[in-house]
Design a protein around this motif. Sequence first.
Motif, mmCIF file in Angstrom:
data_model
loop_
_atom_site.group_PDB
_atom_site.id
_atom_site.type_symbol
_atom_site.label_atom_id
_atom_site.label_comp_id
_atom_site.label_asym_id
_atom_site.label_seq_id
_atom_site.Cartn_x
_atom_site.Cartn_y
_atom_site.Cartn_z
ATOM 1 N N LEU A 85 0.809 -1.233 0.000
ATOM 2 C CA LEU A 85 0.000 0.000 0.000
ATOM 3 C C LEU A 85 0.833 1.271 0.000
ATOM 4 O O LEU A 85 0.509 2.243 -0.691
ATOM 5 N N TYR A 126 -7.976 -4.439 8.579
ATOM 6 C CA TYR A 126 -8.037 -3.062 8.100
ATOM 7 C C TYR A 126 -7.071 -2.856 6.930
ATOM 8 O O TYR A 126 -7.442 -2.312 5.888
ATOM 9 N N GLN A 130 -7.975 -2.089 2.971
ATOM 10 C CA GLN A 130 -7.438 -0.928 2.244
ATOM 11 C C GLN A 130 -6.812 -1.358 0.912
ATOM 12 O O GLN A 130 -6.825 -0.597 -0.040
#
Length: 132
Positions: A85, A126, A130
């Motif tokens: 990410l 989480y 994402q």
Amino acid sequence: MATTVHVGTQATAHSRKDLTGPALRTFFRIAEAWGLKEAEQMKLLGLDNRSTFQTWKRGAVAAIPKDALERISYVLGIYKGLQILLPRTADAWVRKPNEAPLFAGRSAIERMTSGNVADLYVVRQYIDAQRG
């Protein structure tokens, strides 16, 4: 850090012995990358005994408990997800305050070091969410 730790219901003492060395080495490399203090590392591993922690850090343990392998597995997943990410800022992200409801203005490391394995799980979820 390509080591993969899979902890399933079939994690026997033999497989834990095989996973212990690679899991601990990888965990301590991640801890270094994240700049974790000893107390934070102990919380992530679910340890409250400093001598046990030092033994693990030296690699002088045959097999760590299934709970510790599960915790390390979550940390690995969080690390890997963050590298995907946020390739440039992944390691710093764990200390930054986060306004997402899950964190309520606290950093991810504060949530992860609560001592509860469930907090590692929800941070991992989480990060995975994402990623899409």
